[in-house]
Scaffold this active site. Structure first.
Site, PDB file in Angstrom:
ATOM      1  N   LEU A  49     -14.666  99.902 -15.252  1.00 55.22           N
ATOM      2  CA  LEU A  49     -14.576  98.451 -15.256  1.00 55.22           C
ATOM      3  C   LEU A  49     -13.370  97.954 -14.475  1.00 55.22           C
ATOM      4  O   LEU A  49     -12.397  98.677 -14.285  1.00 55.22           O
ATOM      5  CB  LEU A  49     -14.521  97.913 -16.688  1.00 55.22           C
ATOM      6  CG  LEU A  49     -13.273  98.240 -17.484  1.00 55.22           C
ATOM      7  CD1 LEU A  49     -12.590  96.967 -17.930  1.00 55.22           C
ATOM      8  CD2 LEU A  49     -13.638  99.066 -18.695  1.00 55.22           C
ATOM      9  N   CYS A  50     -13.491  96.727 -14.038  1.00 52.46           N
ATOM     10  CA  CYS A  50     -12.390  96.006 -13.398  1.00 52.46           C
ATOM     11  C   CYS A  50     -12.545  94.544 -13.812  1.00 52.46           C
ATOM     12  O   CYS A  50     -13.133  94.248 -14.844  1.00 52.46           O
ATOM     13  CB  CYS A  50     -12.413  96.203 -11.878  1.00 52.46           C
ATOM     14  SG  CYS A  50     -13.853  95.483 -11.054  1.00 52.46           S
TER      15      CYS A  50
END
Length: 114
Positions: A70-71
């Site tokens: 994730l970001c």
């Protein structure tokens, strides 16, 4: 599999709540992590500091467990997930669609948006 799969925030949350042992990898910067984070343990591998952790990647990630990357919005995590699959041969890799921002909207409004 030649590319990572996409996973929605809701699906990832459901899988985590069901007890699946998914490795969560957050590739955002330190300041972003301080602003908003998942309520689950994550391995923090900021992309800008890859020289610090790339040599230990295989010791930090288990190949027999799924990995969800994730970001903030899902772009950097997609690039990292592709790199894991294409360059390092990891097989069970998901990209969190929409990143932590989607998590804030779809799963937990208590996680701040930025």
């Amino acid at each position: 599999m030649n590319t990572p799969l996409s996973i929605s925030a809701r699906e990832l949350n459901d899988r985590l709540r069901q007890g699946e042992t998914i490795q969560l990898v957050d590739v955002r910067e330190d300041r972003e992590l301080s602003w908003a984070r998942l309520p689950h343990p994550v391995l923090h591998l900021p992309l800008s500091r890859s020289a610090e952790w790339v040599a230990q990647l295989d010791q930090q990630l288990e190949r027999d467990r799924p990995i969800a990357v994730l970001c903030h919005a899902g772009v950097r995590s997609w690039q990292f997930a592709c790199w894991l699959v294409e360059q390092h041969g990891y097989e069970q890799v998901w990209n969190l669609q929409g990143g932590i921002d989607a998590w804030s909207v779809e799963v937990d409004p208590g996680v701040p948006r930025y």
